[in-house]
Write an enzyme that holds these catalytic residues in place. Structure first.
Site, mmCIF file in Angstrom:
data_model
loop_
_atom_site.group_PDB
_atom_site.id
_atom_site.type_symbol
_atom_site.label_atom_id
_atom_site.label_comp_id
_atom_site.label_asym_id
_atom_site.label_seq_id
_atom_site.Cartn_x
_atom_site.Cartn_y
_atom_site.Cartn_z
ATOM 1 C CB SER A 9 72.581 66.914 60.644
ATOM 2 O OG SER A 9 71.566 66.211 60.168
ATOM 3 C CE1 TYR A 48 67.804 70.652 62.127
ATOM 4 C CE2 TYR A 48 67.491 68.869 60.539
ATOM 5 C CZ TYR A 48 68.095 69.157 61.424
ATOM 6 O OH TYR A 48 69.010 68.563 62.301
ATOM 7 C CE LYS A 103 71.620 71.189 62.919
ATOM 8 N NZ LYS A 103 72.072 71.704 63.929
HETATM 9 C C1 WQD Z 1 64.164 57.256 60.736
HETATM 10 C C2 WQD Z 1 63.226 56.360 59.732
HETATM 11 C C3 WQD Z 1 61.341 56.973 58.652
HETATM 12 C C4 WQD Z 1 59.061 57.690 62.140
HETATM 13 C C5 WQD Z 1 65.637 63.043 60.811
HETATM 14 C C6 WQD Z 1 66.405 64.374 60.021
HETATM 15 C C7 WQD Z 1 67.695 64.521 60.361
HETATM 16 C C8 WQD Z 1 68.146 64.631 61.934
HETATM 17 C C9 WQD Z 1 67.709 63.352 62.490
HETATM 18 C C10 WQD Z 1 67.202 65.919 63.269
HETATM 19 C C11 WQD Z 1 63.076 56.774 58.485
HETATM 20 C C12 WQD Z 1 61.261 56.022 59.538
HETATM 21 C C13 WQD Z 1 60.054 57.431 61.215
HETATM 22 C C14 WQD Z 1 57.948 57.057 62.250
HETATM 23 C C15 WQD Z 1 58.843 55.458 60.610
HETATM 24 N N1 WQD Z 1 67.936 65.648 62.505
HETATM 25 N N2 WQD Z 1 60.030 56.290 60.410
HETATM 26 N N3 WQD Z 1 57.792 55.750 61.364
HETATM 27 O O1 WQD Z 1 64.238 61.192 58.926
HETATM 28 O O2 WQD Z 1 66.511 59.624 59.206
HETATM 29 O O3 WQD Z 1 66.096 62.019 60.214
HETATM 30 O O4 WQD Z 1 65.921 63.107 62.264
HETATM 31 O O5 WQD Z 1 67.301 66.540 64.242
HETATM 32 O O6 WQD Z 1 67.871 65.808 59.678
HETATM 33 O O7 WQD Z 1 65.687 64.377 58.794
HETATM 34 O O8 WQD Z 1 65.025 60.451 61.173
HETATM 35 O O9 WQD Z 1 63.862 59.297 63.024
HETATM 36 O O10 WQD Z 1 62.492 60.696 61.664
HETATM 37 O O11 WQD Z 1 63.475 58.343 60.531
HETATM 38 O O12 WQD Z 1 58.891 54.512 59.614
HETATM 39 O O13 WQD Z 1 56.878 57.210 62.887
HETATM 40 O O14 WQD Z 1 62.192 55.869 60.536
HETATM 41 O O15 WQD Z 1 60.841 56.958 57.455
HETATM 42 O O16 WQD Z 1 63.261 55.847 57.762
HETATM 43 P P1 WQD Z 1 65.536 60.782 59.800
HETATM 44 P P2 WQD Z 1 63.624 59.674 61.632
#
Ligand code: WQD
Length: 355
Positions: free
Chosen positions: A127, A152, A156
């Site tokens: 990741s 988590y 990785k």
């Molecule tokens: C993306 C953007 C949020 C939800 C995570 C893990 C990473 C990987 C993928 C998982 C961010 C914003 C999100 C919501 C929002 N592995 N958001 N409202 O955090 O980049 O990565 O998932 O298996 O290790 O950390 O992905 O989709 O959670 O968020 O505004 O309800 O969307 O703040 O900027 P992230 P995400």
């Protein structure tokens, strides 16, 4: 002889898309999954898409050493793609031991069995989280990893290192992977560092099936659009970006799946330049949360209910990939547009709702 790939966690979101692409590229596949975070919906979808009713499915937990060993005795396996792992960042902070036990032990069992049965090619599902927060964007594979901010993320990093060390140590068993033998052989390894995988197969027969309230942005968007959730919270609009929301590199899950086929063929065709290699898998294009929401509304002709909310703890401002190495060495490049991907995510949500 056809090459066979063991896909651990192959009934899940990314694993099911990878299984489709492998079968369509002419590989045999064995799917192993303990169904701890999914059901058979996607596996059934894989069978429909590929028209194959003969895909071996092994309901095993990779934390059980004997079960993994049996797989390697039963099938001649040319490559393993290891997805089987827990992936909720917040849960990993609350229950670290559950994450370390599951994510590390399953990989150790895979690597021990892979080496014990004549050696094998192993692709690890890593990741972009390993990079943490950095000012030097886009990130290349040489960008330093930052200390992990969650168990988590730590699993990785640790699994990447375990794979690298195993490759180094087992190189003593020669260079040729002779899978299926009853004696130790070399392990070759690739870690693919995914950015933010989103979307679904164009058939709408497989996609992401989050349990409970989604943590990730796109399932939250589609569930809000279908009426399962009241309102999307956009976490933070005061970040130092053009519209104040975070920047990410959203990679289409079918494009991502094709990167796995490219990496597996590099390994099984003996084209690796090093026993252990790392590739970023992203588009190279930063997209803000607000842009993603607006594009979703536009391509699907939907007005989404959203509001700005405080920042979410642990989120970084921006990260996106430099995917040049994957293009050069794997001959892989993201193809689908964000518009196509968001249309596929919506088609999948509607499919789930029976609409
Ligand atoms: C993306 C953007 C949020 C939800 C995570 C893990 C990473 C990987 C993928 C998982 C961010 C914003 C999100 C919501 C929002 N592995 N958001 N409202 O955090 O980049 O990565 O998932 O298996 O290790 O950390 O992905 O989709 O959670 O968020 O505004 O309800 O969307 O703040 O900027 P992230 P995400």
């Amino acid at each position: 002889m056809m090459k066979r790939v063991l896909v651990s966690g192959g009934a899940g979101y990314i694993g099911s898309h990878v299984t489709v692409e492998l079968l369509q590229a002419g590989y045999d596949v064995v799917v192993a999954d303990n169904l701890s975070n999914c059901d058979l919906t996607c596996f059934e979808g894989v069978k429909k898409i590929t028209g194959r009713n003969d895909i071996p499915f092994e309901k095993i937990d990779c934390c059980e050493r004997d079960a993994v060993d049996r797989l390697f005795s039963e099938f001649r396996i040319d490559a393993v793609i290891h997805f089987a792992a827990f992936k909720a960042v917040g849960e990993s902070v609350a229950e670290p031991l559950k994450y370390y036990r599951n994510n590390l032990l399953s990989f150790l069992n895979i690597l021990e069995a892979a080496s014990a049965h004549g050696g094998c090619n192993v692709l690890f599902s890593s990741s972009a989280t390993v990079y943490g927060e950095t000012d030097r964007l886009p990130v290349t594979e040489e960008s330093p990893r930052q200390p992990a901010t969650s168990p988590y993320g730590n699993t990785k990093q640790m699994c990447e290192d375990i794979l690298r060390d195993t490759v180094m140590a087992t190189a003593a068993y020669g260079t040729e992977v002779m899978s299926g033998l009853d004696k130790p052989g070399p392990v070759k390894g690739i870690s693919l560092r995914y950015f933010n995988p989103i979307g679904a197969h164009p058939s709408a027969l497989i996609g992401e099936l989050p349990r409970g309230v989604p943590n990730n942005l796109v399932p939250y968007i589609t569930q809000t659009a279908i009426g399962k959730r009241e309102c999307l919270s956009i976490f933070g609009n005061d970040y130092p970006t053009q519209d104040g929301t975070c920047l990410r590199d959203y990679i289409d899950v079918v494009d991502l799946a094709k990167a796995h086929v490219a990496a597996v063929s590099r390994m099984t065709d003996g084209r690796m330049e090093d026993g252990y290699e790392i590739f970023n898998i992203g588009t190279g294009r930063p997209v803000s949360v607000l842009e993603l929401v607006n594009t979703f509304e536009k391509v699907n002709n939907i007005k989404l209910n959203y509001r700005f909310a405080p920042r979410r703890a642990g989120d970084i401002t921006a990260i996106w990939a430099d995917p040049a190495k994957a293009e050069k060495k794997l001959g892989w490049k993201a193809q689908r547009t964000v518009e196509e991907t968001l249309a596929s995510a919506w088609a999948w949500e509607k499919h789930l709702a029976g609409k």
